[in-house]
Design an enzyme around this catalytic site. Structure first.
Site, PDB file in Angstrom:
ATOM      1  N   PRO A  29       0.832  -1.209   0.000  1.00  0.00           N
ATOM      2  CG  PRO A  29      -0.781  -1.584   1.640  1.00  0.00           C
ATOM      3  CD  PRO A  29       0.518  -2.112   1.116  1.00  0.00           C
ATOM      4  CD  GLU A 104      -2.198   1.087   4.165  1.00  0.00           C
ATOM      5  OE1 GLU A 104      -1.120   0.746   4.645  1.00  0.00           O
ATOM      6  OE2 GLU A 104      -2.352   2.156   3.531  1.00  0.00           O
ATOM      7  CE1 TYR A 175      -0.036   1.107   8.301  1.00  0.00           C
ATOM      8  CE2 TYR A 175      -1.521   2.641   7.208  1.00  0.00           C
ATOM      9  CZ  TYR A 175      -0.238   2.241   7.548  1.00  0.00           C
ATOM     10  OH  TYR A 175       0.836   2.987   7.111  1.00  0.00           O
ATOM     11  CE1 TYR A 180      -2.059   7.850   9.643  1.00  0.00           C
ATOM     12  CE2 TYR A 180      -1.100   5.937   8.592  1.00  0.00           C
ATOM     13  CZ  TYR A 180      -1.352   7.290   8.601  1.00  0.00           C
ATOM     14  OH  TYR A 180      -0.911   8.088   7.572  1.00  0.00           O
ATOM     15  NE  ARG A 228       2.129  -1.255   4.751  1.00  0.00           N
ATOM     16  CZ  ARG A 228       2.394  -0.273   3.907  1.00  0.00           C
ATOM     17  NH1 ARG A 228       1.633   0.792   3.863  1.00  0.00           N
ATOM     18  NH2 ARG A 228       3.400  -0.361   3.067  1.00  0.00           N
ATOM     19  CG  ASP A 270       7.946   3.124   6.122  1.00  0.00           C
ATOM     20  OD1 ASP A 270       8.368   2.023   6.505  1.00  0.00           O
ATOM     21  OD2 ASP A 270       7.010   3.259   5.321  1.00  0.00           O
ATOM     22  CB  ALA A 324       5.947   2.068  -2.184  1.00  0.00           C
ATOM     23  CB  CYS A 354       6.556   9.619  -5.435  1.00  0.00           C
ATOM     24  SG  CYS A 354       7.870   8.903  -4.424  1.00  0.00           S
TER      25      CYS A 354
HETATM   26 FE1  SF4 Z   1      11.602   7.154  -6.889  1.00  0.00          FE
HETATM   27 FE2  SF4 Z   1      11.772   9.788  -7.005  1.00  0.00          FE
HETATM   28 FE3  SF4 Z   1      10.061   8.442  -8.591  1.00  0.00          FE
HETATM   29 FE4  SF4 Z   1       9.589   8.625  -5.996  1.00  0.00          FE
HETATM   30  S1  SF4 Z   1       9.650  10.322  -7.443  1.00  0.00           S
HETATM   31  S2  SF4 Z   1       9.423   6.792  -7.251  1.00  0.00           S
HETATM   32  S3  SF4 Z   1      11.629   8.526  -5.149  1.00  0.00           S
HETATM   33  S4  SF4 Z   1      12.273   8.349  -8.642  1.00  0.00           S
END
Ligand code: SF4
Ligand code: ADP
Length: 700
Positions: A29, A104, A175, A180, A228, A270, A324, A354
């Site tokens: 997740p 999740e 979770y 949380y 999780r 994390d 992820a 991200c």
């Molecule tokens: Fe990886 Fe950067 Fe893409 Fe996130 S934004 S998945 S850290 S390359």
């Protein structure tokens, strides 16, 4: 190409209670910023990973009740039949590729402020979760849950689990991590209860165990039940009968979960950035779990190397390779390993852009994968492009992230691509930035693209080739792409945030000077109002070069925007380790070669600081020379046969590398298209008005 048999183990099916995952690639997740308001965007984003070979695809946190409301941060919901239908788009899409879908289910407890629902946050003992990030801060403290509240949450979890099964999920989560509600029951600092839910670890796991039990009862043998859990804190606490309370937890819950999804306790540990942490950093905390249970274990670690993945399995650390960020950067990572195309993996660079998308409240962006989040609304696929009916000549000027991405995408479409850069190496800004402390992994942006371009017969690449308008006219491409990048300025701002002109002095430096190898004389004062990584990392660089350096910013913290990428605590730690003094809320207002004048942002009080040089990391502006020259002679260029001229990347609007890559990708996808075709599709929530959906009725 045949795959290396060493990697066969990664493609073995693994049972998760009553269901079986087709392989060991498990997209854990993770937040996508795609709430139930963007169900088609979300379904396509997750589907792409299933198509790329991930055996399990999970949602991000999915609220089970209106008392778990993270607004304005994005979160999914599973509250009613509209939500069931919204999630069913995703489960159907994932199933089409033979993958399993996980949800999740989530209650945020004291960590949510219930800003939209205005219901009191719930907690074991009324202890608030400490928020250091402005987006998380609130002024409502949680109530202590009484027994009826506990019964309510168990009921919501059961109802959520039934809705999840109806929506088509194969794996349903409990979770208990990351601050949380379940986690708050596990830690005695949050859980001061004197009833059977508080006290020793046997009592503190009770709530989580009951959550697992009601989930199992709700889904029967139709779904796997996953737990999780964050283990970082508990691993540090000696257990009465076990090595640690984390060991005790796994032993106590082993019979109740079909899968352990194990992680760290806070976002910066994390999902730590590559600037400060390497691949597989969770292992010292989670390596014991498989010794305490016969249930499968999934964990993450920004795994992009198949050898590291195999090592995790062979050494008995993990059963599933959780991903992820690697799954965002390359949705086709498993397929590339399966098909013996390992060198084609678009490796995550660990920049955490991200994660900043979630903090910004928008759908996910990725530096490496410009198609992330664009699958449905722009129809972009990470591995497929539309092949051009008629190959055309494309000239890209500038070989930074924007130019390289544009050249690669145009070449994949079959065009005849020429790319030139005046430098002696490809990579633009990254040729220097990759040498700065902690940033070497960022050069994967360049390495990946150069690797692919080198394989293509329809690409010509020229270094040490400065192009002006005459050279461009001589080459006479059909399409001209300008990717000249940006330059740093000596601009300063007033305390009213109004530009007040540049600070001119021979000992005032910009990052471009440092990149060109001009080192300032110490003591150097770095004045940073760019606020992202560059001011902090250049300060580290100067300190590492033996220059006495201090850091000053008008923001409240060093590299203030890096709170969005989970880096901020570690930036402060890195500066402290290099004995750099950090001064906040101060503006640089004057410098005469020996003394810098700082003015307090709010009081206007001035302070004199002795220094021999100043480095301003502030405003970047596009490099306009070539762009302006091209504009001035547009008619000549059109007469020479150039049909379209587009400026991309930092040369258009300076920003993070992610923006430059996206800009380069977009320009190539839209080569020669008219403006009218460039709008993206707008998604919308599924509402009661949606025509027929029988599974929703069944859930009632
Ligand atoms: Fe990886 Fe950067 Fe893409 Fe996130 S934004 S998945 S850290 S390359
Ligand atoms: P972006 O992030 O937008 O890709 P960069 O600054 O990383 O921008 O890269 C821009 C690249 O363009 C640099 O490598 C620079 O040397 C190159 N460049 C700029 N102007 C010209 C030009 N006239 N001819 C060739 N290369 C150029």
């Amino acid at each position: 190409m045949a795959r290396d048999s060493r990697y066969d183990v990664l493609f073995q099916p693994v049972r998760i209670g009553p269901v079986t995952a087709p392989n060991r690639f498990y997209q854990v997740p993770h937040a996508s910023g795609m709430t139930n308001a963007l169900p088609r965007v979300r379904a396509a984003f997750r589907e792409t990973k299933a198509e790329g070979g991930w055996g399990v695809i999970c949602t991000g946190a999915c609220s089970i009740d209106q008392t778990s409301d993270d607004a304005p941060l994005p979160f999914a919901t599973l509250w009613d039949k509209n939500d069931i239908q919204a999630h069913a788009l995703m489960t159907d899409a994932v199933h089409r590729h033979g993958a399993m879908a996980g949800v999740e289910l989530w209650h945020g407890g004291a960590s949510v402020m219930n800003r939209a629902s205005r219901l009191p946050p719930l907690s074991p003992s009324g202890v608030p979760w400490m928020a250091t990030h402005v987006g998380f801060m609130g002024n409502l403290r949680p109530k202590s849950m009484d027994r009826s509240d506990i019964r309510d949450v168990l009921r919501w979890q059961a109802e959520g689990a039934r809705k999840a099964r109806t929506a088509g999920f194969d794996i349903v989560y409990v979770y208990a991590g990351m601050g949380y509600l379940g986690y708050e029951f596990l830690l005695p600092e949050y859980n001061h209860r004197s009833d059977e839910y508080g006290g020793g670890i046997e009592n503190r796991v009770r709530f989580v165990r009951e959550m697992l039990e009601v989930t199992r009862d709700a889904v029967g043998m139709d779904c796997g039940v996953a737990l999780r859990v964050s283990l970082e804190e508990l691993r540090g606490r000696p257990g009465e009968h076990h090595e640690s309370e984390a060991h005790a937890l796994v032993a106590l819950l082993s019979d109740h979960a079909d899968l352990f999804d194990v992680k760290m306790d806070s976002s910066p540990t994390d999902c730590s950035a590559s600037r400060f942490t390497g691949e597989g950093s969770h292992e010292p905390v989670i390596d014991f779990v498989k010794r305490m249970t016969d249930k499968p274990v999934v964990g993450v670690g920004r795994f992009t190397s198949p050898d590291t993945m195999v090592s995790q399995i062979r050494r008995g650390v993990l059963d599933f390779i959780g991903g992820a960020r690697p799954s965002i950067a390359d949705p086709f990572l498993p397929a590339k390993i399966r098909e013996g195309r390992v060198e084609e993996i678009r490796e995550c660079i660990g920049c955490n852009i991200c994660i900043s998308s979630w903090h910004d409240g928008v759908p996910v962006r990725c530096t490496q994968n410009p198609t992330a989040g664009e699958e449905w609304r722009r129809g972009w696929h990470p591995e497929r492009v539309t092949i051009a009916h008629r190959p055309e000549k494309v000239l890209v000027v500038g070989g930074g992230p924007a130019g390289l991405e544009c050249a690669l995408t145009a070449a994949r479409q079959g065009h005849e691509v020429t790319i030139a850069d005046r430098n002696a190496a490809w990579g633009g800004r990254l040729t220097f930035e990759k040498t700065l402390p902690g940033l070497s992994a960022w050069n994967r942006v360049v390495d990946y693209r150069l690797g692919r371009l080198a394989e293509m017969a329809n690409v010509s690449m020229y270094l040490e080739s400065e192009l002006g308008v005459d050279e461009i006219a001589d080459l006479a491409p059909d399409h001209l792409i300008l990717a000249p990048g940006a330059r740093w300025t000596r601009m300063l701002y007033s305390s009213m945030e109004i530009p007040v002109g540049t600070l001119e002095h021979p000992a005032v430096f910009t990052p471009d000077d440092i990149a060109a190898g001009r080192l300032p004389e110490g003591p150097t004062l770095v004045f940073d109002f760019d606020n992202y990584y560059y001011g902090g990392v250049l300060t580290e660089h100067l300190a590492a070069s033996g220059i006495e350096v201090s850091y000053v910013t008008p923001a409240g913290q060093a590299s203030a925007w890096t709170i969005m990428t989970n880096e901020l605590p570690l930036v402060h730690r890195a500066l402290a380790r290099r004995n750099v003094s950090v001064t906040t809320l101060q503006m640089l207002t004057a410098f005469d070669g020996t003394t810098a004048t700082l003015t307090h942002l709010f009081t206007g009080e001035t302070t004199a600081v002795s220094c021999r040089s100043v480095l301003i990391v502030g405003l970047r502006l596009p490099r306009r020379t070539l762009v302006d020259a091209v504009e001035a002679r547009r008619a000549d260029l059109e007469a020479a046969g150039i049909r379209s001229i587009v400026t991309i990347g930092d040369g258009l609007a300076p920003g993070a590398i992610a923006h430059a890559v996206h800009s380069g990708h977009k320009a190539a996808r839209e080569l020669g298209q008219s403006e009218g075709r460039r709008h993206y599709l707008r998604d919308m929530p599924i509402t009661d008005c949606e025509p027929g959906f029988d599974r929703a009725e069944a859930a009632e």
